[in-house]
Design an enzyme around this catalytic site. Structure first.
Site, PDB file in Angstrom:
ATOM      1  CG  PHE A 180       1.846  53.207  54.717  1.00 33.30           C
ATOM      2  CD1 PHE A 180       2.442  52.291  55.561  1.00 33.30           C
ATOM      3  CD2 PHE A 180       0.725  53.887  55.173  1.00 33.30           C
ATOM      4  CE1 PHE A 180       1.940  52.050  56.828  1.00 33.30           C
ATOM      5  CE2 PHE A 180       0.214  53.650  56.440  1.00 33.30           C
ATOM      6  CZ  PHE A 180       0.824  52.733  57.271  1.00 33.30           C
ATOM      7  NE  ARG A 183       7.940  47.828  59.731  1.00 31.56           N
ATOM      8  CZ  ARG A 183       7.197  48.929  59.610  1.00 31.56           C
ATOM      9  NH1 ARG A 183       7.227  49.610  58.471  1.00 31.56           N
ATOM     10  NH2 ARG A 183       6.456  49.366  60.614  1.00 31.56           N
ATOM     11  CG  ASP A 191       4.698  59.332  52.784  1.00 32.24           C
ATOM     12  OD1 ASP A 191       5.392  59.628  53.778  1.00 32.24           O
ATOM     13  OD2 ASP A 191       3.661  58.658  52.863  1.00 32.24           O
ATOM     14  CE1 TYR A 244       3.376  57.509  62.556  1.00 33.40           C
ATOM     15  CE2 TYR A 244       2.140  59.556  62.696  1.00 33.40           C
ATOM     16  CZ  TYR A 244       2.411  58.367  62.047  1.00 33.40           C
ATOM     17  OH  TYR A 244       1.729  58.036  60.907  1.00 33.40           O
ATOM     18  CE  LYS A 245       5.929  56.069  59.970  1.00 35.58           C
ATOM     19  NZ  LYS A 245       5.430  54.801  60.525  1.00 35.58           N
TER      20      LYS A 245
HETATM   21  C1  LIG Z   1       4.697  55.900  54.446  1.00 34.86           C
HETATM   22  C2  LIG Z   1       3.516  56.259  55.280  1.00 34.86           C
HETATM   23  N1  LIG Z   1       2.561  57.053  54.754  1.00 34.86           N
HETATM   24  C3  LIG Z   1       1.475  57.391  55.464  1.00 34.86           C
HETATM   25  C4  LIG Z   1       1.288  56.927  56.752  1.00 34.86           C
HETATM   26  C5  LIG Z   1       0.022  57.290  57.470  1.00 34.86           C
HETATM   27  O1  LIG Z   1       0.220  58.268  58.413  1.00 34.86           O
HETATM   28  P1  LIG Z   1      -0.941  58.978  59.232  1.00 34.86           P
HETATM   29  O2  LIG Z   1      -1.768  57.927  59.881  1.00 34.86           O
HETATM   30  O3  LIG Z   1      -0.179  59.759  60.248  1.00 34.86           O
HETATM   31  O4  LIG Z   1      -1.711  59.819  58.294  1.00 34.86           O
HETATM   32  C6  LIG Z   1       2.262  56.123  57.344  1.00 34.86           C
HETATM   33  C7  LIG Z   1       2.093  55.620  58.718  1.00 34.86           C
HETATM   34  O5  LIG Z   1       2.863  54.875  59.253  1.00 34.86           O
HETATM   35  C8  LIG Z   1       3.400  55.770  56.573  1.00 34.86           C
HETATM   36  O6  LIG Z   1       4.338  54.955  57.068  1.00 34.86           O
END
Ligand SMILES: Cc1ncc(COP(=O)(O)O)c(C=O)c1O
Length: 411
Positions: free
Chosen positions: A125, A381, A201, A226-227
């Site tokens: 990500f 997705r 992560d 939040y997911k």
């Molecule tokens: C795998 C992954 N890492 C990091 C993040 C970033 O999260 P945040 O904006 O809450 O820091 C996300 C957001 O969807 C994510 O899916």
């Protein structure tokens, strides 16, 4: 694939859906819980209770609120630990995910000239990629050289061959794009055997698949809520630090007044008194209005249980997979998520090869009430979240996708 079959599967399933306990926008088939989970109806009342206590008590709420605010985060500790397979002292809910990745790297990315590589997946990500690159640069290394991006299939081999120059392995346990669930045990063991620190992560794994962080032996992990956890947009994140690091006073940490021992916090001493729990990575006093939805979420996961949810998830995702296979047959689309249920969570990703997926997703939502999300240029997705999705949702999504794919390009 008939609607009747889907409805019968719902009626016969051993784990009834909790859909009625959620706000479902427009009664849609909401398959975007891998992006933002639905709002549990209980959240409004729970946040309202904190607002009422604030109105009624002002500053006294810290100690006299129905759920006193000073120790509020303690309410989240045990359920969060149960969710990720950790010991209670190993977890704390705080901040947001990328902030926590940084706080973890302050302690656990300790590069040296000989060992300074950070290993991430090639489809990491972007926030993770930006975070590790900025950490490498912060320590004076060239991110293009220090950050090694690998296909998940190459990680174990790389660690065996070149692990002696890897300082940190940081991978998404479930990949955001493909939905692939990595072998956390094998990768953690290989990373540690190579002398690297292993962090995970869990953004797409927490609340999606059962986790056993303590047993896995990972050094640390971080996740958002939040997911699949349904705690609301930008909601508070979690952190796990393995027990073996909790009393290590040599680890660098960025401190604030919430890092210090709560028993002496209000003595206002100029230096931190360390605690031997993950709380020692806290910095600021927690936002109670944001913690209330996390508490609701963790209660719901505790009531249903990750094992039961996972079993249902495998049934739902397997059903959606069989429907999508029929949809994709003869159409320019294919499921790119691993076929083995042990190598994925709830999410299935479909690659559509003849058009931009943005308009496909928009038409699914606007014309069929099917909410999915896309990663441009070509991935849709779909994630049937076992807490609130139904077999009927899966059927609606698949039949709608077939209709949209048959109906030509963008509108
Ligand atoms: C795998 C992954 N890492 C990091 C993040 C970033 O999260 P945040 O904006 O809450 O820091 C996300 C957001 O969807 C994510 O899916």
């Amino acid at each position: 694939m008939t609607e009747r079959e889907a409805l019968d599967l719902d009626a016969a399933d051993p784990l009834p859906t909790r859909r009625a306990e959620f706000c479902v926008p427009g009664e849609s088939a909401y398959l975007a819980g891998n992006s933002l989970g639905l709002q549990p109806k209980a959240v409004r009342e729970r946040v309202g209770a904190e607002l009422d206590d604030w109105a009624r008590l002002g500053v006294e709420g810290h100690t006299r609120a129905c759920r006193p605010w000073l120790p509020y985060h303690e309410l989240l500790r045990e359920p969060a630990a149960a969710l990720v397979g950790a010991r209670p002292a190993e977890v704390v809910v705080m901040n947001s995910l990328t902030v926590n990745l940084h706080l973890m790297m302050v302690s656990f990315y300790r590069p040296t000239p000989e060992r300074h590589a950070i290993l991430i997946e090639d489809s990491a990500f972007p926030s993770d990629s930006y975070a590790v690159r900025s950490q490498a640069a912060f320590h004076g290394y060239d991110p293009d050289e220090a950050v090694v991006r690998l296909a998940p299939a190459d990680v174990l081999g790389y660690l065996r061959a070149r692990g002696d120059h890897v300082a940190l392995v940081l991978l998404g346990a479930v990949n955001y794009l493909t939905g692939e669930l990595l072998d956390m045990d094998a990768i953690t063991a290989a990373g540690r055997a190579a002398g690297a620190i292993v962090g995970w992560d869990l953004a797409h794994a927490a609340g999606n698949v059962p986790l056993g962080l303590h047993e896995t032996g990972a050094d640390w992990a971080a996740w958002c809520s939040y997911k699949y956890l349904n705690a609301g947009p930008g909601s508070l994140a979690g952190v796990f630090v393995h027990e073996r690091h909790l009393a290590d006073r040599s680890l660098p940490k960025f401190a604030g007044w919430w890092s210090t021992d709560p028993r002496t916090r209000f003595e206002m001493a100029p230096t931190v008194t360390q605690v031997d729990t993950a709380d020692s990575w806290q910095v600021s006093n927690p936002p109670i209005l944001a913690m209330a939805p996390v508490l609701v979420s963790l209660e719901m996961f505790g009531q249903t249980g990750m094992e039961a949810l996972r079993a249902k998830s495998i049934r739902l995702t397997g059903y959606l997979e069989s429907l999508l296979d029929s949809v994709c047959a003869g159409r320019p689309a294919c499921v790119i998520t691993p076929r083995d249920p042990a190598r994925r969570g709830a999410q299935l990703s479909v690659r559509v090869s003849d058009r931009d997926v943005g308009p496909v997703s928009r038409r699914l939502r606007e014309e069929f009430g099917v909410c999915t999300d896309t990663r441009r240029p070509d991935v849709i997705r779909l994630a049937p979240a076992p807490m609130y999705n139904t077999f009927h949702d899966c059927w609606r999504a698949a039949t709608a996708l077939a209709a949209v794919l048959d109906d030509g390009g963008a509108r």
